[in-house]
Design a protein around this motif. Structure first.
Motif, PDB file in Angstrom:
ATOM      1  N   LEU A 180       0.896  -1.204   0.102  1.00 50.43           N
ATOM      2  CA  LEU A 180      -0.049   0.008  -0.152  1.00 50.43           C
ATOM      3  C   LEU A 180       1.128   1.297   0.075  1.00 50.43           C
ATOM      4  N   ASN A 181       1.819   1.067   0.855  1.00 48.10           N
ATOM      5  CA  ASN A 181       2.703   2.538   0.875  1.00 48.10           C
ATOM      6  C   ASN A 181       4.046   2.234   1.393  1.00 48.10           C
ATOM      7  N   ASP A 182       5.298   2.715   0.838  1.00 45.59           N
ATOM      8  CA  ASP A 182       6.617   2.898   1.291  1.00 45.59           C
ATOM      9  C   ASP A 182       6.891   4.167   1.769  1.00 45.59           C
ATOM     10  N   ASP A 183       7.605   4.019   3.188  1.00 43.11           N
ATOM     11  CA  ASP A 183       7.752   4.911   4.060  1.00 43.11           C
ATOM     12  C   ASP A 183       8.877   5.628   3.740  1.00 43.11           C
ATOM     13  N   TYR A 184       9.576   5.586   2.315  1.00 40.53           N
ATOM     14  CA  TYR A 184      10.648   6.373   2.144  1.00 40.53           C
ATOM     15  C   TYR A 184      10.239   7.712   1.458  1.00 40.53           C
ATOM     16  N   PRO A 185      10.674   8.962   2.261  1.00 43.28           N
ATOM     17  CA  PRO A 185      10.138  10.224   1.824  1.00 43.28           C
ATOM     18  C   PRO A 185      10.612  10.703   0.304  1.00 43.28           C
ATOM     19  N   VAL A 186       9.871  10.659  -0.584  1.00 43.40           N
ATOM     20  CA  VAL A 186      10.057  11.008  -1.813  1.00 43.40           C
ATOM     21  C   VAL A 186      10.218  12.476  -1.873  1.00 43.40           C
ATOM     22  N   ARG A 187      11.427  12.909  -2.530  1.00 43.31           N
ATOM     23  CA  ARG A 187      11.638  14.380  -2.438  1.00 43.31           C
ATOM     24  C   ARG A 187      11.068  15.274  -3.818  1.00 43.31           C
ATOM     25  N   ARG A 188      10.621  14.652  -4.716  1.00 41.09           N
ATOM     26  CA  ARG A 188      10.413  15.317  -5.754  1.00 41.09           C
ATOM     27  C   ARG A 188       9.076  14.335  -6.623  1.00 41.09           C
ATOM     28  N   ALA A 189       8.348  15.068  -7.212  1.00 36.19           N
ATOM     29  CA  ALA A 189       7.146  14.385  -7.883  1.00 36.19           C
ATOM     30  C   ALA A 189       7.588  13.350  -8.902  1.00 36.19           C
ATOM     31  N   PRO A 190       7.101  12.027  -8.675  1.00 40.60           N
ATOM     32  CA  PRO A 190       7.513  11.036  -9.327  1.00 40.60           C
ATOM     33  C   PRO A 190       6.838  11.013 -10.798  1.00 40.60           C
ATOM     34  N   VAL A 191       7.254  11.892 -11.741  1.00 39.90           N
ATOM     35  CA  VAL A 191       6.763  12.231 -13.090  1.00 39.90           C
ATOM     36  C   VAL A 191       6.709  11.179 -13.859  1.00 39.90           C
ATOM     37  N   VAL A 192       7.821  10.415 -13.863  1.00 36.38           N
ATOM     38  CA  VAL A 192       7.750   9.338 -15.046  1.00 36.38           C
ATOM     39  C   VAL A 192       6.981   7.925 -14.645  1.00 36.38           C
ATOM     40  N   ALA A 193       6.864   7.802 -13.141  1.00 41.83           N
ATOM     41  CA  ALA A 193       6.120   6.665 -12.684  1.00 41.83           C
ATOM     42  C   ALA A 193       4.716   6.880 -12.835  1.00 41.83           C
ATOM     43  N   VAL A 251      12.161   4.033  -6.659  1.00 36.11           N
ATOM     44  CA  VAL A 251      13.215   3.825  -7.576  1.00 36.11           C
ATOM     45  C   VAL A 251      13.678   5.262  -8.560  1.00 36.11           C
ATOM     46  N   GLU A 252      12.288   5.754  -8.697  1.00 33.57           N
ATOM     47  CA  GLU A 252      12.727   6.860  -9.507  1.00 33.57           C
ATOM     48  C   GLU A 252      13.262   8.216  -8.838  1.00 33.57           C
ATOM     49  N   ASP A 253      13.004   8.327  -7.573  1.00 37.46           N
ATOM     50  CA  ASP A 253      13.538   9.147  -6.852  1.00 37.46           C
ATOM     51  C   ASP A 253      15.030   8.944  -6.555  1.00 37.46           C
ATOM     52  N   ARG A 254      15.488   7.720  -6.258  1.00 34.70           N
ATOM     53  CA  ARG A 254      16.606   7.296  -5.768  1.00 34.70           C
ATOM     54  C   ARG A 254      17.615   7.201  -7.311  1.00 34.70           C
ATOM     55  N   ILE A 255      17.106   7.040  -8.415  1.00 30.37           N
ATOM     56  CA  ILE A 255      18.223   6.981  -9.611  1.00 30.37           C
ATOM     57  C   ILE A 255      18.000   8.298 -10.434  1.00 30.37           C
ATOM     58  N   GLY A 256      16.870   8.855 -10.411  1.00 22.92           N
ATOM     59  CA  GLY A 256      16.837   9.974 -11.238  1.00 22.92           C
ATOM     60  C   GLY A 256      15.692   9.400 -12.441  1.00 22.92           C
ATOM     61  N   ARG A 257      14.893  10.335 -12.880  1.00 28.68           N
ATOM     62  CA  ARG A 257      14.047  10.269 -13.841  1.00 28.68           C
ATOM     63  C   ARG A 257      14.424   9.542 -15.273  1.00 28.68           C
ATOM     64  N   VAL A 258      15.378  10.013 -15.654  1.00 30.78           N
ATOM     65  CA  VAL A 258      15.791   9.300 -17.049  1.00 30.78           C
ATOM     66  C   VAL A 258      16.114   8.092 -17.255  1.00 30.78           C
ATOM     67  N   ARG A 259      16.978   7.670 -15.948  1.00 31.97           N
ATOM     68  CA  ARG A 259      17.397   6.366 -15.616  1.00 31.97           C
ATOM     69  C   ARG A 259      16.377   5.398 -15.180  1.00 31.97           C
ATOM     70  N   PHE A 260      15.304   6.057 -14.705  1.00 38.11           N
ATOM     71  CA  PHE A 260      14.271   5.183 -14.148  1.00 38.11           C
ATOM     72  C   PHE A 260      13.428   4.795 -15.424  1.00 38.11           C
ATOM     73  N   LEU A 261      13.227   5.690 -16.452  1.00 34.84           N
ATOM     74  CA  LEU A 261      12.549   5.493 -17.421  1.00 34.84           C
ATOM     75  C   LEU A 261      13.378   4.370 -18.632  1.00 34.84           C
ATOM     76  N   LEU A 262      14.808   4.513 -18.399  1.00 36.51           N
ATOM     77  CA  LEU A 262      15.406   3.313 -19.080  1.00 36.51           C
ATOM     78  C   LEU A 262      15.558   2.120 -18.487  1.00 36.51           C
ATOM     79  N   LEU A 263      15.481   1.992 -17.304  1.00 34.11           N
ATOM     80  CA  LEU A 263      15.339   0.978 -16.471  1.00 34.11           C
ATOM     81  C   LEU A 263      14.013   0.286 -16.739  1.00 34.11           C
ATOM     82  N   TYR A 264      13.039   0.871 -16.665  1.00 29.44           N
ATOM     83  CA  TYR A 264      11.742   0.154 -16.837  1.00 29.44           C
ATOM     84  C   TYR A 264      11.795  -0.355 -18.421  1.00 29.44           C
ATOM     85  N   ALA A 265      12.378   0.486 -19.427  1.00 31.31           N
ATOM     86  CA  ALA A 265      12.372  -0.023 -20.835  1.00 31.31           C
ATOM     87  C   ALA A 265      13.143  -1.404 -21.002  1.00 31.31           C
TER      88      ALA A 265
END
Length: 254
Positions: free
Chosen positions: A6-19, A120-134
């Motif tokens: 339901l929820n991860d307690d990690y405080p995401v610091r920016r909007a997860p636009v890609v996710a 994961v997006e917050d930890r590795i960055g938006r571009v890398r997250f999108l590449l990771l997903y693909a």
């Protein structure tokens, strides 16, 4: 599904636009697909709708025999539905990640992407997250194809790519605690590594069991989940190594 996060307690610091964009695209694609009641432009009669659904899956799904070049095109299982013309096999590997067999299939995948994707997006960055997903989604499709080289059933769903996200999560943010419904009714806060690790173990056991037991197949591509997860772990380790060598924080990378 024995555990529903339901929820991860990690405080995401920016909007997860890609996710969130990936979730929106997956939902939109489903609403436009012939199995959704919202797609009123498809035939309304039973036979016409059935053939439209079959054509949709065969056209946009990843078919192992096609991916590995064993056949040019796999025909419809129902000859009356005609054939699939103009299919791009290489593109189907990507498009299959956004095609779902039903509303529950979509919902189950999007819940996991909603909980773990932003972290994961917050930890590795938006571009890398999108590449990771693909990349992990493609790895999952090819991994499943190598296990089922002559397979003529299309593989659809985002679970291979989402398994990749879970694999990366195990590397980059395993310390979190995740609020989870165990057996979908009992709320518990579990360590992230335990939840994600148990997911992989379960998928691997199901993969081994169904692959070694004739007739035990459930129509679920467990091999894709396994290979997607492994690809995600490798990708997560690569990102960490790049960070160590460059001295850049993961959160600074876009």
């Amino acid at each position: 599904m024995a555990a529903l996060p339901l929820n991860d307690d990690y405080p995401v610091r920016r909007a997860p636009v890609v996710a969130y964009t990936l979730i929106a695209v997956n939902v939109l694609v489903y609403l436009l697909s012939p199995q959704a009641a919202t797609a009123v432009w498809y035939p309304v009669d039973m036979v016409g709708r059935f053939c439209a659904i079959q054509d949709y899956f065969m056209r946009w799904g990843a078919v192992p025999a096609e991916i590995l070049g064993q056949v040019d095109r796999v025909p419809h299982a129902v000859p009356e539905c005609g054939s699939v013309d103009g299919k791009s096999v290489w593109f189907s590997v990507l498009s299959s990640m956004f095609v779902h067999a039903g509303a529950m299939h979509l919902l189950g995948n999007m819940v996991y992407l909603f909980v773990f994707g932003p972290v994961v997006e917050d930890r590795i960055g938006r571009v890398r997250f999108l590449l990771l997903y693909a990349v992990t989604g493609v790895a999952a499709a090819y991994g499943f194809s190598l296990v089922e080289p002559g397979g003529e059933m299309p593989m659809v769903g985002a679970s291979g790519a989402i398994s990749g996200v879970l694999g990366a999560y195990l590397v980059v943010q395993f310390r979190s605690r995740v609020t989870t419904l165990v057996f979908v009714v009992i709320p518990m806060r579990l360590p992230g590594w335990a939840l994600v690790g148990s997911y992989f173990v379960l998928q691997y056991l199901l993969y081994v069991t169904t692959s070694n037991s004739p007739g035990a197949g459930s129509g679920v591509a467990y091999a894709a989940h396994v290979y997607g997860f492994i690809a995600g772990v490798i990708a997560g380790l690569v990102v960490y190594r790049l960070r160590w060598r460059s001295g850049t924080r993961l959160s600074d990378v876009y």
